[in-house]
Design a protein around this motif. Structure first.
Motif, PDB file in Angstrom:
ATOM      1  N   LEU A  84     -35.356 -20.647 -43.344  1.00  0.00           N
ATOM      2  CA  LEU A  84     -34.931 -20.760 -41.950  1.00  0.00           C
ATOM      3  C   LEU A  84     -34.845 -22.230 -41.534  1.00  0.00           C
ATOM      4  O   LEU A  84     -33.864 -22.661 -40.906  1.00  0.00           O
ATOM      5  CB  LEU A  84     -35.914 -20.024 -41.043  1.00  0.00           C
ATOM      6  CG  LEU A  84     -35.589 -18.587 -40.654  1.00  0.00           C
ATOM      7  CD1 LEU A  84     -36.746 -17.991 -39.860  1.00  0.00           C
ATOM      8  CD2 LEU A  84     -34.306 -18.509 -39.856  1.00  0.00           C
ATOM      9  N   LEU A  85     -35.854 -23.003 -41.891  1.00  0.00           N
ATOM     10  CA  LEU A  85     -35.849 -24.421 -41.542  1.00  0.00           C
ATOM     11  C   LEU A  85     -34.702 -25.145 -42.237  1.00  0.00           C
ATOM     12  O   LEU A  85     -34.054 -26.019 -41.644  1.00  0.00           O
ATOM     13  CB  LEU A  85     -37.191 -25.057 -41.911  1.00  0.00           C
ATOM     14  CG  LEU A  85     -38.414 -24.509 -41.167  1.00  0.00           C
ATOM     15  CD1 LEU A  85     -39.688 -25.151 -41.695  1.00  0.00           C
ATOM     16  CD2 LEU A  85     -38.284 -24.726 -39.667  1.00  0.00           C
ATOM     17  N   ARG A  86     -34.443 -24.785 -43.473  1.00  0.00           N
ATOM     18  CA  ARG A  86     -33.327 -25.405 -44.201  1.00  0.00           C
ATOM     19  C   ARG A  86     -32.003 -25.131 -43.485  1.00  0.00           C
ATOM     20  O   ARG A  86     -31.161 -26.007 -43.325  1.00  0.00           O
ATOM     21  CB  ARG A  86     -33.269 -24.860 -45.624  1.00  0.00           C
ATOM     22  CG  ARG A  86     -32.164 -25.444 -46.484  1.00  0.00           C
ATOM     23  CD  ARG A  86     -31.799 -24.507 -47.610  1.00  0.00           C
ATOM     24  NE  ARG A  86     -31.155 -23.291 -47.098  1.00  0.00           N
ATOM     25  CZ  ARG A  86     -30.819 -22.258 -47.874  1.00  0.00           C
ATOM     26  NH1 ARG A  86     -31.099 -22.272 -49.158  1.00  0.00           N
ATOM     27  NH2 ARG A  86     -30.230 -21.212 -47.337  1.00  0.00           N
ATOM     28  N   ASP A  87     -31.826 -23.881 -43.046  1.00  0.00           N
ATOM     29  CA  ASP A  87     -30.580 -23.516 -42.379  1.00  0.00           C
ATOM     30  C   ASP A  87     -30.403 -24.256 -41.058  1.00  0.00           C
ATOM     31  O   ASP A  87     -29.277 -24.482 -40.614  1.00  0.00           O
ATOM     32  CB  ASP A  87     -30.536 -22.004 -42.144  1.00  0.00           C
ATOM     33  CG  ASP A  87     -30.317 -21.222 -43.429  1.00  0.00           C
ATOM     34  OD1 ASP A  87     -29.993 -21.841 -44.462  1.00  0.00           O
ATOM     35  OD2 ASP A  87     -30.477 -19.991 -43.403  1.00  0.00           O
ATOM     36  N   TRP A  88     -31.488 -24.614 -40.418  1.00  0.00           N
ATOM     37  CA  TRP A  88     -31.398 -25.325 -39.140  1.00  0.00           C
ATOM     38  C   TRP A  88     -31.143 -26.816 -39.326  1.00  0.00           C
ATOM     39  O   TRP A  88     -30.803 -27.510 -38.368  1.00  0.00           O
ATOM     40  CB  TRP A  88     -32.671 -25.115 -38.330  1.00  0.00           C
ATOM     41  CG  TRP A  88     -32.816 -23.717 -37.805  1.00  0.00           C
ATOM     42  CD1 TRP A  88     -31.832 -22.786 -37.678  1.00  0.00           C
ATOM     43  CD2 TRP A  88     -34.016 -23.094 -37.336  1.00  0.00           C
ATOM     44  NE1 TRP A  88     -32.335 -21.609 -37.159  1.00  0.00           N
ATOM     45  CE2 TRP A  88     -33.679 -21.770 -36.930  1.00  0.00           C
ATOM     46  CE3 TRP A  88     -35.340 -23.507 -37.212  1.00  0.00           C
ATOM     47  CZ2 TRP A  88     -34.623 -20.880 -36.426  1.00  0.00           C
ATOM     48  CZ3 TRP A  88     -36.286 -22.627 -36.705  1.00  0.00           C
ATOM     49  CH2 TRP A  88     -35.928 -21.323 -36.312  1.00  0.00           C
ATOM     50  N   LEU A 141     -32.183 -30.002 -36.845  1.00  0.00           N
ATOM     51  CA  LEU A 141     -32.904 -29.415 -35.713  1.00  0.00           C
ATOM     52  C   LEU A 141     -34.354 -29.075 -36.075  1.00  0.00           C
ATOM     53  O   LEU A 141     -35.203 -28.946 -35.193  1.00  0.00           O
ATOM     54  CB  LEU A 141     -32.182 -28.155 -35.226  1.00  0.00           C
ATOM     55  CG  LEU A 141     -30.804 -28.376 -34.585  1.00  0.00           C
ATOM     56  CD1 LEU A 141     -30.123 -27.033 -34.357  1.00  0.00           C
ATOM     57  CD2 LEU A 141     -30.948 -29.137 -33.274  1.00  0.00           C
ATOM     58  N   ALA A 142     -34.624 -28.914 -37.367  1.00  0.00           N
ATOM     59  CA  ALA A 142     -35.976 -28.555 -37.815  1.00  0.00           C
ATOM     60  C   ALA A 142     -36.836 -29.778 -38.098  1.00  0.00           C
ATOM     61  O   ALA A 142     -37.940 -29.649 -38.638  1.00  0.00           O
ATOM     62  CB  ALA A 142     -35.891 -27.681 -39.066  1.00  0.00           C
ATOM     63  N   ALA A 143     -36.384 -30.968 -37.737  1.00  0.00           N
ATOM     64  CA  ALA A 143     -37.121 -32.192 -38.045  1.00  0.00           C
ATOM     65  C   ALA A 143     -38.572 -32.179 -37.561  1.00  0.00           C
ATOM     66  O   ALA A 143     -39.454 -32.729 -38.237  1.00  0.00           O
ATOM     67  CB  ALA A 143     -36.378 -33.396 -37.469  1.00  0.00           C
ATOM     68  N   ILE A 202     -32.969 -31.476 -43.895  1.00  0.00           N
ATOM     69  CA  ILE A 202     -33.288 -32.144 -42.633  1.00  0.00           C
ATOM     70  C   ILE A 202     -32.871 -33.609 -42.665  1.00  0.00           C
ATOM     71  O   ILE A 202     -32.713 -34.244 -41.622  1.00  0.00           O
ATOM     72  CB  ILE A 202     -34.798 -32.002 -42.332  1.00  0.00           C
ATOM     73  CG1 ILE A 202     -35.145 -30.530 -42.083  1.00  0.00           C
ATOM     74  CG2 ILE A 202     -35.217 -32.845 -41.136  1.00  0.00           C
ATOM     75  CD1 ILE A 202     -36.630 -30.260 -41.973  1.00  0.00           C
ATOM     76  N   HIS A 203     -32.646 -34.155 -43.849  1.00  0.00           N
ATOM     77  CA  HIS A 203     -32.283 -35.570 -43.947  1.00  0.00           C
ATOM     78  C   HIS A 203     -31.087 -35.881 -43.050  1.00  0.00           C
ATOM     79  O   HIS A 203     -30.117 -35.134 -42.993  1.00  0.00           O
ATOM     80  CB  HIS A 203     -31.925 -35.939 -45.386  1.00  0.00           C
ATOM     81  CG  HIS A 203     -31.441 -37.349 -45.534  1.00  0.00           C
ATOM     82  ND1 HIS A 203     -30.119 -37.671 -45.681  1.00  0.00           N
ATOM     83  CD2 HIS A 203     -32.125 -38.515 -45.515  1.00  0.00           C
ATOM     84  CE1 HIS A 203     -29.993 -38.983 -45.761  1.00  0.00           C
ATOM     85  NE2 HIS A 203     -31.200 -39.513 -45.681  1.00  0.00           N
ATOM     86  N   GLY A 204     -31.178 -36.991 -42.363  1.00  0.00           N
ATOM     87  CA  GLY A 204     -30.117 -37.363 -41.439  1.00  0.00           C
ATOM     88  C   GLY A 204     -30.551 -37.224 -39.997  1.00  0.00           C
ATOM     89  O   GLY A 204     -29.876 -37.710 -39.098  1.00  0.00           O
TER      90      GLY A 204
END
Length: 673
Positions: free
Chosen positions: A358-362, A365-367, A390-392
Motif C-alpha cells: 500500500l505504501l509503495r502504491d502511494w 505521499l507515503a513519505a 517514495i524516492h523523490g
C-alpha cells in the motif's frame, strides 16, 4: 471404459467395440433381482452407443421398472442413445408429476421420485426442448439436491441446479436467460437455507457465464445480506461480480460496521476474536473487503479504525482482489494506522507485505512512513520496495534512509540494492550484486537480468556475465530455465541495442518450448521479448509463425510479427482472423484486441467487424475461467477494450467508455438480454 474418449495406442472406437461385444452378457442383467445390478447394467449398455441392440431392452425395462434410481438411469440411457425418444419419455414423466401435484393439498410434499425428475429435466435439456413450467417446477421440487446421489447423472451434473443454469445460459437466448433469472430468484427466496446456498452457488456461475445475469439477480441477492445463513455467500458472490455490485455498498458497509462498533465497545484496544463479535468478525471483514474494491474511499476510514483485525479487507486494499492495474486511493487516516501497525514486533510477514505494498502504491505521499519502513528493513527487506517508490518526495529524511539501506544491502536481497541505487544514483554496489545473482540459478537470474535491462547502457559491465549466463540450447528445459534465458536475451538487447547476442538465445527458447504444452507460456514471453527487437528480430519470424496455430500463443505472436517482420510479407487479413478466433475462445483475449488494433482497419473484413462487435456486446462472457473473484472483472475489462478497439477501427469513438477514478473502464450498460 466404453464411456471414455481417451484412447491411446489403439484405433478409434476399439475399446468401445470390445465392450459392445459383451452386450450378450450385459443385457440379461437388465432383469437382475438387484436394483444396483440393473442400474449398473443400464449404464454400461448405454455407453456402448449400440442403440439398435440396446434400446429395445431399455424400453421393455422402463415399462416395468419399479425402482426410482433405476428408472432415472433408464431415462438417461434412452436419452443418450436417442435424445428425441428420451425427451418424449421425460415429458411423460413430468406430466405425471404435474397431475399428481395438482391432486395434493398446497402444502404437501410432491410425490414424484426426485431421481426421475432430475433425469427428465436433463433429458429435455439434452434434446433441446424449450424450458417450461413443468421443468422449472420439477427441478425446484428436488432441491436441496445434495442427498439425491446425483453422481449417476454424470460428473458435471452432481449439482443439478448449477448444471441446469449453465446449460440454459449456454443456449444463449433471451428466453433461456429469463428462465434462469426466474429459477434462481425462486430458489434464492426459498425458506430453506440449504436451497438458498445451492442457489447462491449457481448464481455465481451464472454471473461468470452471462454478462446480463448479475443485474437481473441483484434484487434477489441484496435482501439476503440481512439473512444470517446466507450473508456470507452473498458477500462472496458480490465480491466477484465487478462494478455492478456497487448498489450493495450501503448494505455491505452496515455489515462491516458491526465489527468496528464491537471493537469500540469497552475493549480498550484489546485484541478481539471472532467469538467476541458473535461470530460476525470474519463476515464483517469480508464485507469491508468488497467495499474496498467497489468504493475504496468509503472503506478507508473503517479499515484505518480497526486495521489489525481486518486481514481480508487489507488484502483487498493492497490489490489482492482489486482489478489489475488499480491502486487504493491515499488516505491520511489509513497512513497513520499503517505506521502504528508497522511498529508491532510480531507482525506476520503476509500482513507486512500488504502494508508495504500500500505504501509503495502511494509513492511520495507515503513519505511520513519512512522511519517505520527503515526500522522494518532488518526483519522485512522487501520494505525496500516501498522505500524506493517514495524516492523523490520532498523530505529531509535522505541521510538516514540511505544509511538504513546501506546497512541492509550488505548481504541483503537484490531489492535493497535496487532501492539504494534509486536513492543515491550509485551503481557500483548494484552492479556487483547483479553480477553475483547472474551466476546463480535461474530463479535468481530472471529478476537480476530484468534489473540489469532496466539500467540500460549503465549496465554494460554486466554484458560478459549475461553472455555467460544462458543455459544453452542443449540444457534440459524447465519453465524457470527458459524464462531466465528470455530475461537474459531481453537484457542484452536493452543494454547493448545489439540483437546479435539476443537472437540465438531466444531461438533456443523457442526450440525447447516447441510442441510442449507446459512451455507455451515460456514461448509467449519469448515472443514478447522478440517484439522489442523490432526488425533486428527478423531471423525469428519462422519461430513466431509456428506459434500461430495455438490460440493462446497466436495473439502475442501476431504482435511480435507486426514488430519484426517485413510489412509486405504479412497477410494482415489472415492474421486478423487468427486473433479473432483466439479471442472468441477466450485465449489471450486482451492481447488479441491489441493485435487487431495494431493490424489496423484495412486488415478487417466486414465479418471481422461483426465478430469484434459480438465480443463487445454479446451476453456470453468471453473470459470464463480464472480466479473466481477475477473472472467477471477480467471480462468487463476485455469488453471495454473490445469496444474501444472497435470504435478506433470504425471511427465510432462513442463505443469507448471513459475510465473511472481508479483507472478502470467505466461499465457500459449491457444491451437488453
Amino acid at each position: 471404459m466404453a464411456e471414455s474418449e481417451d484412447e491411446y495406442g489403439v484405433g478409434q472406437g476399439t475399446v468401445r467395440a470390445a465392450v459392445a461385444a459383451q452386450l450378450p452378457l450385459i443385457l440379461p442383467s437388465l432383469s437382475d433381482g438387484s436394483p444396483e445390478v440393473r442400474q449398473a447394467a443400464v449404464w454400461a449398455a448405454a455407453h456402448t452407443r449400440e442403440a439398435r441392440a440396446v434400446l429395445p431392452g431399455l424400453r421393455e425395462r422402463w415399462e416395468r421398472e419399479p425402482e426410482a434410481p433405476v428408472r432415472a438411469e433408464l431415462l438417461g440411457a434412452v436419452s443418450r442413445l436417442d435424445p428425441a425418444e428420451g425427451a418424449a419419455l421425460a415429458r411423460e414423466a413430468l406430466a405425471r408429476e404435474a397431475l399428481a401435484r395438482e391432486a395434493l393439498a398446497p402444502k404437501e410434499a410432491p410425490p414424484g421420485p426426485p431421481h426421475v425428475l432430475l433425469a427428465a429435466v436433463f433429458a429435455c435439456l439434452d434434446a433441446g426442448v424449450p424450458w417450461d413450467l413443468a421443468q422449472h417446477s420439477a427441478l425446484l421440487s428436488t432441491l436441496p439436491a445434495d442427498p439425491l446421489g446425483a453422481d449417476r447423472l454424470g460428473l458435471d451434473r452432481r449439482e443439478p441446479l448449477h448444471a441446469v443454469v449453465e446449460a440454459l445460459l449456454l443456449r444463449d437466448t433471451e428466453e433461456d436467460r429469463a428462465a434462469v433469472a426466474t429459477l434462481l430468484d425462486t430458489a434464492l427466496r426459498d425458506g430453506r437455507a440449504e436451497v438458498r446456498a445451492e442457489a447462491l452457488w449457481a448464481a455465481g456461475r451464472a454471473c461468470r457465464l452471462s454478462r446480463g445475469t448479475r443485474e437481473r439477480l441483484l434484487p434477489s441477492l441484496l435482501p439476503l445480506l440481512s439473512d444470517t445463513d446466507s450473508a456470507r455467500g452473498v458477500v462472496s458472490l458480490l465480491g466477484g461480480i465487478g462494478a455492478a455490485a456497487a448498489t450493495a455498498v450501503p448494505a455491505l458497509l452496515a455489515l462491516a460496521t458491526v465489527d468496528a462498533d464491537a471493537a469500540d465497545d469497552g475493549t480498550d484496544g484489546e485484541v478481539i476474536t471472532g467469538e467476541s463479535f458473535g461470530g460476525d468478525a470474519d463476515l464483517a471483514d469480508r464485507a469491508l473487503g468488497v467495499v474496498a474494491v467497489l468504493a475504496p474511499e468509503k472503506a478507508a476510514p473503517l479499515l484505518a479504525r480497526d486495521l489489525g483485525r481486518r486481514p481480508w479487507a487489507l488484502g483487498s486494499a493492497a490489490g489482492m482482489r482489486a482489478p489489475e492495474g488499480t491502486r487504493f486511493p491515499f488516505d491520511r487516516q489509513l497512513l497513520a494506522a499503517i505506521r502504528v501497525r508497522l511498529t508491532e514486533p510480531d507482525l506476520p510477514s503476509g500482513e507486512t507485505w500488504e502494508l508495504t505494498r500500500l505504501l509503495r502504491d502511494w509513492g511520495a505521499l507515503a513519505a511520513p512512513a519512512l522511519p517505520e519502513l527503515c526500522a522494518l528493513l532488518p526483519r522485512h527487506p522487501q520494505a525496500a520496495d516501498a522505500i524506493a517508490a517514495i524516492h523523490g518526495a520532498e523530505v529531509a529524511a535522505g541521510p538516514f534512509v540511505v544509511d538504513a539501506l546501506r546497512a541492509a544491502a550488505d548481504g541483503g536481497p537484490l531489492v535493497v540494492a535496487r532501492a539504494l541505487h534509486r536513492w543515491t544514483g550509485e551503481t557500483p554496489e548494484l552492479l556487483r550484486r547483479l553480477e553475483k545473482e547472474l551466476a546463480g540459478g535461474p530463479e535468481a537470474v530472471t529478476p537480476a537480468a530484468g534489473a540489469a535491462g532496466e539500467l540500460g547502457a549503465v549496465a554494460a559491465p554486466l554484458v560478459p556475465a549475461l553472455r555467460a549466463a544462458p543455459s544453452g540450447a542443449d540444457a534440459a528445459g524447465t519453465t524457470s530455465v527458459l524464462d531466465a534465458d528470455t530475461a537474459i536475451a531481453e537484457a542484452l538487447w536493452r543494454i547493448t541495442r545489439d540483437a546479435s547476442p539476443a537472437v540465438p538465445v531466444l531461438d533456443s527458447v523457442f526450440a525447447r518450448a516447441a510442441g510442449q504444452y507446459w512451455f507455451r507460456w515460456n514461448a509467449i514471453r519469448a515472443a514478447r521479448a522478440t517484439a522489442l527487437l523490432g526488425p533486428a528480430g527478423r531471423p525469428l519470424v519462422p519461430r513466431l509463425e509456428a506459434l500461430l496455430a495455438d490460440p493462446e500463443q497466436a495473439p502475442v505472436a501476431v504482435l511480435a510479427l507486426i514488430a519484426v517482420a517485413e510489412p509486405s510479407s504479412l497477410d494482415r487479413r489472415a492474421l486478423a482472423d487468427i486473433v479473432l478466433t483466439s479471442a472468441e475462445q477466450g485465449a489471450s483475449a486482451p492481447e488479441a484486441c491489441d493485435a487487431l488494433e495494431a493490424l489496423g482497419a484495412t486488415a478487417l473484413a466486414p465479418d471481422h467487424i461483426r465478430r469484434l462487435g459480438a465480443l463487445a456486446e454479446r451476453d456470453l462472457r468471453v473470459v470464463r475461467w480464472g480466479l473466481e473473484d477475477q473472472v467477471v472483472r477480467a471480462d468487463d475489462a476485455l469488453r471495454a477494450r473490445a469496444r474501444a478497439v472497435l470504435g478506433a477501427l470504425t471511427g465510432d469513438l462513442s463505443r469507448a467508455a471513459p475510465p473511472d477514478g481508479r483507472g478502470r473502464p467505466r461499465p457500459t450498460p449491457a444491451p437488453p438480454g
